[in-house]
Design a protein around this motif. Sequence first.
Motif, PDB file in Angstrom:
ATOM      1  N   TRP A  84       0.834  -1.268   0.023  1.00  0.00           N
ATOM      2  CA  TRP A  84      -0.051   0.077  -0.137  1.00  0.00           C
ATOM      3  C   TRP A  84       0.891   1.296  -0.010  1.00  0.00           C
ATOM      4  O   TRP A  84       2.191   1.300   0.453  1.00  0.00           O
ATOM      5  CB  TRP A  84      -0.929   0.038   1.300  1.00  0.00           C
ATOM      6  CG  TRP A  84      -2.102  -0.963   1.329  1.00  0.00           C
ATOM      7  CD1 TRP A  84      -1.839  -2.239   1.761  1.00  0.00           C
ATOM      8  CD2 TRP A  84      -3.144  -0.848   0.773  1.00  0.00           C
ATOM      9  NE1 TRP A  84      -2.981  -2.848   1.631  1.00  0.00           N
ATOM     10  CE2 TRP A  84      -3.852  -1.971   0.951  1.00  0.00           C
ATOM     11  CE3 TRP A  84      -4.014   0.178   0.354  1.00  0.00           C
ATOM     12  CZ2 TRP A  84      -5.402  -2.182   0.678  1.00  0.00           C
ATOM     13  CZ3 TRP A  84      -5.454  -0.067   0.002  1.00  0.00           C
ATOM     14  CH2 TRP A  84      -5.886  -1.195   0.266  1.00  0.00           C
ATOM     15  N   ARG A  85       0.260   2.162  -0.662  1.00  0.00           N
ATOM     16  CA  ARG A  85       1.238   3.658  -0.545  1.00  0.00           C
ATOM     17  C   ARG A  85       0.125   4.638   0.245  1.00  0.00           C
ATOM     18  O   ARG A  85      -1.085   4.855  -0.147  1.00  0.00           O
ATOM     19  CB  ARG A  85       1.127   4.276  -1.789  1.00  0.00           C
ATOM     20  CG  ARG A  85       2.391   5.365  -2.212  1.00  0.00           C
ATOM     21  CD  ARG A  85       2.496   5.545  -3.645  1.00  0.00           C
ATOM     22  NE  ARG A  85       3.448   4.461  -4.316  1.00  0.00           N
ATOM     23  CZ  ARG A  85       3.068   3.914  -5.313  1.00  0.00           C
ATOM     24  NH1 ARG A  85       1.892   3.822  -5.705  1.00  0.00           N
ATOM     25  NH2 ARG A  85       3.895   2.893  -5.721  1.00  0.00           N
ATOM     26  N   LEU A  86       0.501   4.916   1.452  1.00  0.00           N
ATOM     27  CA  LEU A  86      -0.042   5.724   2.437  1.00  0.00           C
ATOM     28  C   LEU A  86       0.114   7.023   2.374  1.00  0.00           C
ATOM     29  O   LEU A  86       1.340   7.478   2.359  1.00  0.00           O
ATOM     30  CB  LEU A  86       0.050   4.945   3.658  1.00  0.00           C
ATOM     31  CG  LEU A  86      -0.360   3.714   4.014  1.00  0.00           C
ATOM     32  CD1 LEU A  86      -0.120   3.302   5.535  1.00  0.00           C
ATOM     33  CD2 LEU A  86      -1.906   3.281   3.486  1.00  0.00           C
ATOM     34  N   ARG A  87      -0.980   7.905   2.353  1.00  0.00           N
ATOM     35  CA  ARG A  87      -0.739   9.357   2.735  1.00  0.00           C
ATOM     36  C   ARG A  87      -1.780   9.963   3.177  1.00  0.00           C
ATOM     37  O   ARG A  87      -2.925  10.062   2.633  1.00  0.00           O
ATOM     38  CB  ARG A  87      -0.193  10.183   1.478  1.00  0.00           C
ATOM     39  CG  ARG A  87       0.114  11.471   1.339  1.00  0.00           C
ATOM     40  CD  ARG A  87       0.833  12.107   0.251  1.00  0.00           C
ATOM     41  NE  ARG A  87       1.357  13.476   0.498  1.00  0.00           N
ATOM     42  CZ  ARG A  87       2.012  13.909  -0.195  1.00  0.00           C
ATOM     43  NH1 ARG A  87       2.601  13.356  -1.472  1.00  0.00           N
ATOM     44  NH2 ARG A  87       2.554  15.244  -0.426  1.00  0.00           N
ATOM     45  N   TRP A  88      -1.726  10.928   4.160  1.00  0.00           N
ATOM     46  CA  TRP A  88      -3.034  11.398   4.938  1.00  0.00           C
ATOM     47  C   TRP A  88      -3.099  12.801   4.443  1.00  0.00           C
ATOM     48  O   TRP A  88      -2.171  13.651   4.574  1.00  0.00           O
ATOM     49  CB  TRP A  88      -2.873  11.359   6.213  1.00  0.00           C
ATOM     50  CG  TRP A  88      -4.219  11.821   7.106  1.00  0.00           C
ATOM     51  CD1 TRP A  88      -4.349  13.055   7.533  1.00  0.00           C
ATOM     52  CD2 TRP A  88      -5.359  10.938   7.335  1.00  0.00           C
ATOM     53  NE1 TRP A  88      -5.715  13.243   7.919  1.00  0.00           N
ATOM     54  CE2 TRP A  88      -6.223  11.967   7.915  1.00  0.00           C
ATOM     55  CE3 TRP A  88      -5.709   9.762   7.148  1.00  0.00           C
ATOM     56  CZ2 TRP A  88      -7.454  11.464   8.217  1.00  0.00           C
ATOM     57  CZ3 TRP A  88      -6.971   9.139   7.549  1.00  0.00           C
ATOM     58  CH2 TRP A  88      -7.751  10.101   8.259  1.00  0.00           C
ATOM     59  N   GLU A  89      -4.120  13.129   3.795  1.00  0.00           N
ATOM     60  CA  GLU A  89      -4.454  14.273   3.369  1.00  0.00           C
ATOM     61  C   GLU A  89      -5.651  14.886   4.148  1.00  0.00           C
ATOM     62  O   GLU A  89      -6.266  14.320   4.612  1.00  0.00           O
ATOM     63  CB  GLU A  89      -4.849  14.415   1.754  1.00  0.00           C
ATOM     64  CG  GLU A  89      -4.020  13.925   0.774  1.00  0.00           C
ATOM     65  CD  GLU A  89      -2.905  14.929   0.763  1.00  0.00           C
ATOM     66  OE1 GLU A  89      -3.188  16.049   1.249  1.00  0.00           O
ATOM     67  OE2 GLU A  89      -1.662  14.510   0.127  1.00  0.00           O
ATOM     68  N   PRO A  90      -5.488  16.466   4.549  1.00  0.00           N
ATOM     69  CA  PRO A  90      -6.584  16.772   5.329  1.00  0.00           C
ATOM     70  C   PRO A  90      -8.053  16.635   4.819  1.00  0.00           C
ATOM     71  O   PRO A  90      -8.993  16.392   5.681  1.00  0.00           O
ATOM     72  CB  PRO A  90      -6.204  18.214   5.365  1.00  0.00           C
ATOM     73  CG  PRO A  90      -4.957  18.398   5.027  1.00  0.00           C
ATOM     74  CD  PRO A  90      -4.679  17.361   4.154  1.00  0.00           C
TER      75      PRO A  90
END
Length: 783
Positions: free
Chosen positions: A445-451
């Motif tokens: 998985w490629r994870l990135r938290w965006e607002p």
Amino acid sequence: MSEAPPQAGAFEAGPLLLGVRHHGPGSARAVRAALDAASPAVVLIEGPPEADPLIPLAADPGLRPPVALLAHAVDEPGRSAFWPMAEFSPEWVAIRWAVERGVPARFIDLPATHTLAWEEDTGDPEEGASEEEAEHARVDPLAALAEAAGYDDPERWWEDAVEHRGPGRSEPFAPFAALEDAMGALRERYGDGGRPRDLVREAYMRLQIRAARKEFGDEVAVVCGAWHVPALRAKATVTADRALLKGLPKLKTDLTWVPWTHRRLARSSGYGAGIDSPGWYAHLFGAPDRPVERWLTKVAGLLREEDRIVSSAHVIEAVRLADTLAVMRGRPLPGLTETTDAVRAVLCEGSDVPLSLVYDRLVVGDVLGEVPESAPAVPLQRDLAREQRRLRLKPEALERELELDLRGDTDAARGRLLHRLRLLGVGWGEPARSRGSTGTFRETWRLRWEPELSVRIAEAGVWGTTVLGAATAKAEADAVGARALADVTALAEQCLLAGLPDALPVVMRVLADRAALDADVSHLAQALPALVRSLRYGDVRGTDTGALADVAAALAERVFIGLPPACTTLDTDAAQEMRGHVDAVHGAVGLLAETLTGHDDLRPRWRAVLRTLSQRDTVPGLLRGRAVRLLLDDGVLEAEDVARLMGLALSPGTPPGDAAAWVEGFVGGGGGGLLLVHDERLLGLVDAWLTSVPADAFTDVLPLLRRTFSAYEPGVRRTLGELARRGPGGGAGAVGHAATSSGFAPEPDAGRADAVLPVLHLLLGRTPEQPPSMDDDLAGVGA
């Protein structure tokens, strides 16, 4: 309350109006100094008044900027607005100042209930943007002031005029008075600057200031965008202000704090009130002294982490260069431009490649704020936070890859959570191709938290209070509302990946009903692969896939029956699309035969369908050639049979276009080029046909042939070119030589193979006398 008496003159002209630049560290420092000097009885801040109950949370150490106030419509969560704040935002500094001293603080901008409803009622093109984001829809005050001062770069003017000149201790209000005069001159020239809504906002703010003065007296401090200060100072009657607010639309709204990121504060992200360098501004605000030296040290640390050679001497020389550039350019101190030039010249040795990393990681940055559990949140958000803690999956602004081994309970649960969120439209994780093992027990998985995911979670809250319950309800609703059969089969696969056993019966019932009614073979062929994948790999996650077996077998049966008639009289585009379906069904049947017990006849029956396709003249040449190729790959046809069929397809009586399509179907795709390299007869047939194509027809078949052969590996194309150049007249020896030069020989060369053994023994770490072990086999598999 602060015990220090207010400085004389702070409230002589009425309320203390502190005009600021949103997200300006210089403004933030000046606001703090002015509040310390004035000690107001109340602090009024530009922002939605519904967020007043959220102000005390600023005292919680768990609320760490950058954060944002999120307002969303209760009945339509996707309609939302953000009010971001960083540590260096003047609004945040004002809130913290008031909370630390026990001074009341209130938001005084137009309420979010009107802001969101106004966008819906008027179709405002800035829908979903915060009021700060709308700042740049009007004239840019910074650009106008910078131009008046002789600067061509507003950011550079701001650094020289504000950031490099700290707030005066003896005259803490002077910067705000000067800025108010400048904004007054701009508003005289530009009026409202093209934003009529500002008139309504400013009328509401004036009313709130009047109410605060009645309650607290004249000791009122107001922190707002500098553009609004002249309007708030202007004389206006209560009646006129209330008239502007009459009849505004309303929506029921909820507000909370949500995490934000430095990257989302950047202007490049599309944020209208954004700044070019949030990471740099955060550094300027937080550096107690020697900001340039500290910044370049931070840059050196980042480059060392990336294995670049950067010494202390590099940092010293970079500091000297930045100071020299500032003097030469007439600047009071080195700014971002000078430090960037120094970094490029000294630390990056003139290369923009490492410099781009510095810009991305430090100048912009990936700092992610935090919000405490005590902040209001929809139940779904709270359940997600619990799952994140339980599974040790912390949201991060910086993109990272996560490798999961589904044989472990924790990793399997992580995979299910990410699949459930994707089904809900919360794209925290995106599946990626694994760089290591390709086993079915692996997920990457490629994870990135965006607002913005906070808004997606609020939207998904209508489906349930837990991630599992919401995903189940969403899957059931999607199944009922799905239009295409392939969408339902894909949904069944998602249910297995996400571990939704309660939703699967509903999805399967809809799938069975749709499959029974759908007579389009292309739809059935499109739906079968996802269903078979679910059967084949679902048990890796411990999911019961028994309900899929009967539907999959029935679907395959209908494809077998309906495919030959569906492949007749197709045009070129339809044949290309059907070829993809045939390939997909071929792979699915192979997996299905291995998975389902008692269905040993699936492969033979499918091969019979392929035979029918290969011999029926009404089937396009592309599909006939593809059917022959699949039968050859399965070992059903011998080379002699394939040569005979190719000879018939490429005979002089066949139209050149149809013959070219047959060639594309047969040798197109993986392994087609090697097939021609190894089989001289097939290559000779293609060569003989190609040389016999009439000149007027050659231009028609050339695009098909180029599309086919351009997909081959460069080495394969080169070998085919050598074989074609020698031609059949070269004899077997010539062809054999060409095959040998390309790495292939008629018979294995045992002597050359034995020469590799010593190197293999050395790599495996054993002597030639030792027999191979299971560890060696596993090492080979891993390699």
